[in-house]
Design an enzyme around this catalytic site. Structure first.
Site, PDB file in Angstrom:
ATOM      1  N   ASP A  98       8.638  -1.993   8.448  1.00 57.75           N
ATOM      2  CA  ASP A  98       7.328  -2.545   8.068  1.00 57.75           C
ATOM      3  C   ASP A  98       7.051  -3.672   9.038  1.00 57.75           C
ATOM      4  OD1 ASP A  98       5.006  -3.458   6.472  1.00 57.75           O
ATOM      5  OD2 ASP A  98       5.889  -2.233   4.902  1.00 57.75           O
ATOM      6  N   HIS A 109       1.041  -0.363   8.743  1.00 59.55           N
ATOM      7  CA  HIS A 109       2.193  -1.252   8.484  1.00 59.55           C
ATOM      8  C   HIS A 109       3.185  -1.209   9.641  1.00 59.55           C
ATOM      9  CE1 HIS A 109       1.674  -2.650   4.295  1.00 59.55           C
ATOM     10  NE2 HIS A 109       1.060  -1.512   4.072  1.00 59.55           N
ATOM     11  N   GLU A 144      -2.058   2.407   3.193  1.00 59.88           N
ATOM     12  CA  GLU A 144      -2.799   1.231   3.631  1.00 59.88           C
ATOM     13  C   GLU A 144      -3.022   1.131   5.146  1.00 59.88           C
ATOM     14  OE1 GLU A 144      -2.002  -2.053   0.261  1.00 59.88           O
ATOM     15  OE2 GLU A 144      -0.269  -1.745   1.551  1.00 59.88           O
TER      16      GLU A 144
HETATM   17  C1  ACM Z   1       2.218   0.292  -1.448  1.00 66.21           C
HETATM   18  O1  ACM Z   1       2.451  -0.465  -2.413  1.00 66.21           O
HETATM   19  N1  ACM Z   1       1.496  -0.129  -0.422  1.00 66.21           N
HETATM   20  C2  ACM Z   1       2.711   1.639  -1.415  1.00 66.21           C
END
Ligand code: ACM
Length: 752
Positions: A199, A276, A332
């Site tokens: 991440d 991410h 996201e």
């Molecule tokens: C998440 O909580 N963005 C999967």
């Protein structure tokens, strides 16, 4: 206080917490196992463990032998005397026999105890391992010599996927800590460990072809994620003086995979894409749309180098992790750079795509194809539905149950991890009494109420199971991870393993008394059951009453309460069952232990009032948080500690509403309770102004109440804006609340 004294105090507190555990039913039932087995039949007599009791395996099976050796280790420890493993017959006496034989399924087991022997039988070693976990929970925590009640247990899990997730990017945890996490979840029969390895906060897995990933982005100048993310977001080189963080070498990862496998847990690695991924572009900037470090979040979807890189990374990952499933994130992605990037735009043209959502879908499908070519399957967060779902992808649902239904209707498998029940980074008790978290509110009982499958039975076969998620933005060390995960993971375990019929909250709480001392023994920093009281209401408009019910995580606590706003004393009424109130009451309720009040004290304004059921007209409308919609502000229901409870209505503008009392009535007062929680941008209004009218057109100001809460006050707080309306008559009551730069949340407009 000396440390010995402090220890004694903690011990007394701990014991007093458990002194009232166990209702009559469970006190008489010596079998207190979590997750609750499918069937338990008590027999007569007991098996007495002695120095000569052996473990016997009846089959030549390497996995079974390894499991027997593990059990011998554990039992030697418990009994403080060496326990041997030998090959033998299922009829042997004075033995604990592990027998591969019949079973209802791959993970089922039968545990039989009589005076002569203990037998654990399963179709597969996994089942035997689960039988062992049940047996271990029956052995007294003190260890030493023990006897076991004669019993026959038959057990089989409800779901095949029972997962716990751990984010090691926001904060890094050592290999030994990860193993402890695996030990703990194995005790409760979880069988998947979802390891969130990459991440923006740090890349945590050695990749031989791309060494810069860990050399340049597995470390940061700031140990604390929030300092990093709220600051310059710069990484530190491996070995630099200011480097905090770390990564797992491929050997480390293989060791963890093997360790987890020995506890029948499959490790599912997650490599995040396309979003991410800020850290990747610091090591390899050419994979982003701008081609520069510290600019983009998402892989460039128009650049084939992105796919070459990811396929190469995934090939190394596949080589380390035998899991059938590989998690590729997918959540996201901002897709912001894609909108302007010539390569991404060219890809949209070449592939005949509609927009960047379809470009994300193209991205995921291309990765899925690669995984399929390696005989693996893709799991992604539920954003992989947007723009078109790859046919063989499994969807991990985090945003809402409707996403699961979309995926299931499409014929895809679903794993449920909804924020509402499975995000263990949220508060588990009153936020004013807890260490800071990312927000939200998910107490143990709410976790326990989790239901994986949808109302529509025909979709149920697509649901593989569920998972608890540990996102670690606020978990700077592993002790905090333990605190956030336990006991919530234990409640989740029961929802995933036990049949729906065998689940019962009161009984679960009683059985938890057998778990807390075990967690204590394992030095787990678990969240102690809270003294908090949960209150629920039932509004009865026919009889103009509100029924109030109290709940607690404690087993059979003494709860005392008052209705006049005063703090309960050990003379106050004891709560025994739900009661009704016919007017607004200022409820105070608290748990008492040995006649001492325990904090926090529940304080709620609740009860029937004159505006219940009256029509409200909205001059400004709520946003995102409708609660009950147009009836929310006069439905008689008050809000709890969280704005996500479906009782709080949220406004991003001023609130400007009018209550129609139906006819001109004599008035006494109006009050409106607002919340402040600055983290997510929720503020008490600057003021509340109330005006009255008989025709709904011409309003006359009645009162205005100013805020008494500073905007900077950053813990959860409420203000009840109360104004007198004595000697006033009106049909229409306008309530205006001045927004203070964020969300306004109000639960009820109370008229007396
Ligand atoms: C998440 O909580 N963005 C999967």
């Amino acid at each position: 206080m000396t440390s010995t004294n402090r220890l004694t105090c903690i011990l007394i507190l701990f014991l007093s917490l458990f002194s009232f555990v166990g209702n009559a039913q469970t006190m008489n039932n010596p079998i207190q196992i979590i997750p609750q087995p499918n069937s338990i039949e008590l027999g007569k007599g007991e098996f007495k463990w002695n120095k000569k009791t052996k473990i016997i395996i009846t089959n030549d099976n390497e996995e079974l032998k390894a499991t027997a050796d593990y059990l011998a280790d554990v039992l030697s420890n418990i009994t403080k005397s060496p326990v041997k493993v030998t090959k033998g017959k299922p009829k042997a006496k004075n033995a604990l026999i592990l027998h591969l034989g019949k079973g209802q399924g791959e993970e089922s087991y039968e545990l039989n105890i009589d005076k002569d022997r203990i037998i654990i039988e399963g179709l597969k070693p996994a089942g035997i391992f689960y039988g062992i976990q049940s047996l271990l929970q029956m052995i007294p925590v003190e260890g030493g010599k023990f006897s076991l009640q004669s019993v026959q247990i038959k057990d089989n899990p409800r779901f095949s996927y029972r997962g716990m997730h751990l984010d090691v990017s926001r904060h890094f945890y050592t290999k030994e800590e990860v193993k402890k996490f695996i030990d703990l979840i194995a005790m409760y029969k979880f069988n998947r460990f979802h390891w969130h390895l990459t991440d923006a906060a740090g890349w945590r897995l050695e990749i031989k072809q791309y060494p810069l990933l860990t050399q340049k982005t597995a470390f940061r100048a700031e140990a604390n994620y929030n300092d990093f993310w709220g600051g310059e977001r710069k990484y530190a080189d491996e070995g630099a003086d200011n480097a905090h963080g770390g990564y797992y070498t491929q050997d480390d990862a293989r060791e963890i995979v093997a360790y987890a496998a020995s506890k029948y847990i499959t490790v599912i690695p997650e490599i995040e894409m396309p979003g991410h991924s800020e850290e990747v572009f610091v090591a390899y900037p050419n994979l982003s749309c701008s081609g520069k470090p510290y600019v983009d979040s998402d892989f460039c979807a128009g650049n084939d180098d992105s796919f070459t890189f990811l396929n190469n990374v995934l090939d190394e990952v596949i080589d380390i992790f035998p899991s059938q499933y590989i998690h590729i994130g997918g959540d996201e992605a901002g897709k912001k750079s894609w909108k302007k990037c010539p390569k991404c735009q060219q890809r949209i043209v070449d592939e005949n795509l509609k927009d960047v959502d379809e470009l994300q879908s193209y991205f995921i499908k291309r990765i899925s194809k690669h995984l399929t070519s390696r005989n693996r399957n893709l799991i992604g967060w539920d954003e992989i539905i947007d723009g078109g779902l790859a046919s063989d992808a499994t969807v991990m649902v985090w945003r809402g149950k409707e996403k699961g239904e979309v995926a299931a209707r499409h014929g895809n498998h679903v794993i449920m991890t909804p924020g509402s029940h499975c995000y263990f980074d949220s508060y588990q008790a009153d936020p004013t009494t807890e260490p800071k978290t990312i927000g939200g509110y998910l107490p143990l009982q709410k976790v326990y109420s989790f239901e994986v499958t949808p109302a529509n039975d025909s979709l149920a076969p697509f649901y593989l199971g569920g998972q608890g998620n540990i996102w670690t933005e606020y978990m700077t060390d592993f002790k905090r991870v333990e605190y956030m995960a336990f006991p919530r993971a234990i409640a989740l375990a029961e929802t995933l393993w036990s049949s729906k019929e065998s689940r019962n909250w009161s009984d679960f709480k009683a059985r938890m008394a057998n778990q807390y001392p075990r967690l204590e023994l394992l030095d787990v920093n678990y969240h102690r059951p809270s003294f908090e009281i949960e209150m629920t209401e039932k509004v009865d408009t026919a009889n103009k009453l509100v029924e109030v019910k109290f709940e607690s995580e404690l087993n059979n606590p003494v709860i005392r309460y008052t209705l006049d706003g005063t703090e309960p004393t050990n003379e106050s009424a004891i709560y025994t069952s739900p009661f009704t109130i016919d007017r607004i009451a200022h409820i105070n309720a608290a748990v008492f232990v040995d006649d001492q009040i325990q904090k926090p004290i529940l304080k709620r304004k609740s009860g029937y009032h004159r505006a219940v059921g009256k029509k409200v007209t909205y001059n400004t409308k709520w946003q995102s948080y409708p609660a009950g919609g147009e009836t929310a502000l006069t439905d008689g229901y008050s809000g709890s500690l969280t704005y996500g409870d479906g009782r709080w209505q949220g406004f991003t503008s001023n609130m400007d509403v009018v209550i129609d009392m139906g006819s001109i009535v004599q008035l006494n007062s109006l009050s409106a309770n607002f919340m402040q929680l600055t983290g997510p941008g929720v503020y008490i209004p600057k003021y509340v102004e109330v005006s009255l009218s008989n025709d709904g057109v011409n309003f006359e100001k009645a009162f205005r109440v100013e805020s008494t809460v500073p905007k900077e006050y950053d813990r959860l707080i409420f203000q009840d804006f109360v104004g007198g309306l004595e000697n006033k008559q009106a049909r229409y009551i306008k309530v205006f609340a001045k927004n203070n730069g964020g969300f306004l949340f109000v639960d009820e407009l109370v008229v007396n």
